[in-house]
Design a protein around this motif. Structure first.
Motif, PDB file in Angstrom:
ATOM      1  N   VAL A  53      23.571  12.431 -25.485  1.00 41.64           N
ATOM      2  CA  VAL A  53      23.135  11.104 -25.060  1.00 41.64           C
ATOM      3  C   VAL A  53      22.937  10.277 -26.326  1.00 41.64           C
ATOM      4  O   VAL A  53      22.174  10.668 -27.204  1.00 41.64           O
ATOM      5  CB  VAL A  53      21.835  11.186 -24.246  1.00 41.64           C
ATOM      6  CG1 VAL A  53      21.323   9.795 -23.917  1.00 41.64           C
ATOM      7  CG2 VAL A  53      22.063  11.988 -22.981  1.00 41.64           C
ATOM      8  N   VAL A  54      23.632   9.169 -26.406  1.00 41.26           N
ATOM      9  CA  VAL A  54      23.631   8.358 -27.621  1.00 41.26           C
ATOM     10  C   VAL A  54      23.152   6.954 -27.306  1.00 41.26           C
ATOM     11  O   VAL A  54      23.448   6.406 -26.242  1.00 41.26           O
ATOM     12  CB  VAL A  54      25.066   8.307 -28.223  1.00 41.26           C
ATOM     13  CG1 VAL A  54      25.156   7.311 -29.344  1.00 41.26           C
ATOM     14  CG2 VAL A  54      25.484   9.676 -28.703  1.00 41.26           C
ATOM     15  N   THR A  74      30.899   2.815 -26.081  1.00 46.80           N
ATOM     16  CA  THR A  74      30.607   3.706 -24.957  1.00 46.80           C
ATOM     17  C   THR A  74      29.421   4.558 -25.355  1.00 46.80           C
ATOM     18  O   THR A  74      29.529   5.398 -26.265  1.00 46.80           O
ATOM     19  CB  THR A  74      31.816   4.603 -24.619  1.00 46.80           C
ATOM     20  OG1 THR A  74      32.943   3.767 -24.361  1.00 46.80           O
ATOM     21  CG2 THR A  74      31.537   5.465 -23.409  1.00 46.80           C
ATOM     22  N   ALA A  75      28.274   4.327 -24.698  1.00 45.72           N
ATOM     23  CA  ALA A  75      27.053   5.076 -25.006  1.00 45.72           C
ATOM     24  C   ALA A  75      26.113   4.987 -23.821  1.00 45.72           C
ATOM     25  O   ALA A  75      26.239   4.094 -22.980  1.00 45.72           O
ATOM     26  CB  ALA A  75      26.387   4.514 -26.262  1.00 45.72           C
ATOM     27  N   GLY A 129      23.956   4.359 -17.524  1.00 36.38           N
ATOM     28  CA  GLY A 129      22.862   4.124 -18.476  1.00 36.38           C
ATOM     29  C   GLY A 129      22.399   2.679 -18.500  1.00 36.38           C
ATOM     30  O   GLY A 129      22.569   1.929 -17.534  1.00 36.38           O
ATOM     31  N   GLU A 130      21.810   2.285 -19.635  1.00 34.38           N
ATOM     32  CA  GLU A 130      21.156   0.990 -19.755  1.00 34.38           C
ATOM     33  C   GLU A 130      21.851   0.113 -20.792  1.00 34.38           C
ATOM     34  O   GLU A 130      22.282   0.591 -21.833  1.00 34.38           O
ATOM     35  CB  GLU A 130      19.710   1.183 -20.208  1.00 34.38           C
ATOM     36  CG  GLU A 130      18.886   2.081 -19.315  1.00 34.38           C
ATOM     37  CD  GLU A 130      17.534   2.396 -19.936  1.00 34.38           C
ATOM     38  OE1 GLU A 130      17.150   1.739 -20.919  1.00 34.38           O
ATOM     39  OE2 GLU A 130      16.880   3.310 -19.426  1.00 34.38           O
ATOM     40  N   GLY A 181      24.394   0.799 -15.527  1.00 35.13           N
ATOM     41  CA  GLY A 181      23.599   1.284 -14.410  1.00 35.13           C
ATOM     42  C   GLY A 181      22.400   0.373 -14.241  1.00 35.13           C
ATOM     43  O   GLY A 181      22.031  -0.014 -13.148  1.00 35.13           O
ATOM     44  N   ARG A 182      21.782   0.011 -15.383  1.00 32.91           N
ATOM     45  CA  ARG A 182      20.682  -0.958 -15.424  1.00 32.91           C
ATOM     46  C   ARG A 182      20.980  -1.937 -16.549  1.00 32.91           C
ATOM     47  O   ARG A 182      21.490  -1.554 -17.596  1.00 32.91           O
ATOM     48  CB  ARG A 182      19.353  -0.258 -15.705  1.00 32.91           C
ATOM     49  CG  ARG A 182      18.886   0.599 -14.565  1.00 32.91           C
ATOM     50  CD  ARG A 182      17.569   1.298 -14.833  1.00 32.91           C
ATOM     51  NE  ARG A 182      16.735   0.627 -15.823  1.00 32.91           N
ATOM     52  CZ  ARG A 182      15.705   1.213 -16.432  1.00 32.91           C
ATOM     53  NH1 ARG A 182      15.415   2.469 -16.162  1.00 32.91           N
ATOM     54  NH2 ARG A 182      14.979   0.560 -17.304  1.00 32.91           N
TER      55      ARG A 182
END
Length: 191
Positions: free
Chosen positions: A116-117, A132-133, A151-152, A168-169
């Motif tokens: 997870v970056v 892309t993270a 992710g966010e 995602g958020r």
């Protein structure tokens, strides 16, 4: 070692004769040194020489250093990446840990599989390529795809974003946003 000091011409030695002065030692009675013609010079002792300006050994910074993981072992340590202000990086990077961009990146920043970056583009940072993270925070400029999957993504008021944003958020705080927004729906546990 002796140093010569120039005595001001308006200063008269007759005025100084009443009080002994350390600078008046060793002068002939006429007040002039034999080394110079007209101006009066005084010999003054110079202190001992200064110590060397650099220490014999350079100071070392004592910090705990984690060894970089071997190519097959990515879980033992995270590698932090920084593109500092003034740097220009051209190429693609596979990220195994957090990344901060304060300079210019021309290429893609992609998180490695199984990690997870988070990527931060600072106010001075500029990325011309895809990011892309799991977590993306932009305060500078981006041109390309920002893909956090589920992710966010946080776009701050100093951000300028052009391209596609997959999230995602999302949090937008007055950013200059000229992008297509695409929400990625969360996966259900049973599917």
């Amino acid at each position: 070692m002796k140093s010569h000091r120039y005595q001001q011409p308006d200063r008269h030695l007759e005025q100084d004769m009443g009080t002994p002065d350390m600078n008046d030692q060793g002068l002939p009675e006429n007040g002039y040194s034999d080394d110079y013609a007209n101006p009066t010079t005084l010999e003054v002792d110079v202190g001992r020489s200064m110590p060397p300006s650099q220490a014999a050994t350079l100071p070392t910074l004592h910090t705990e250093v984690q060894a970089l993981p071997a190519m097959g072992d990515h879980d033992s340590a995270t590698a932090r990446s920084l593109v500092a202000e003034g740097m220009h990086f051209v190429g693609n990077a596979l990220l195994r840990g957090p990344c901060s961009v304060a300079g210019l990146v021309e290429g893609n920043l992609t998180q490695a599989d199984g990690v997870v970056v988070s990527v931060v583009v600072t106010e001075t940072g500029h990325v011309k390529g895809d990011i892309t993270a799991q977590k993306i925070s932009v305060m500078g400029r981006t041109e390309g795809v920002l893909d956090s999957g589920q992710g966010e993504v946080a776009l701050h008021d100093t951000a300028s974003v052009h391209g596609l944003v997959r999230y995602g958020r999302i949090q937008v705080n007055g950013a200059d946003l000229n992008a297509t927004l695409e929400r990625v729906s969360p996966q259900k546990a049973g599917v």
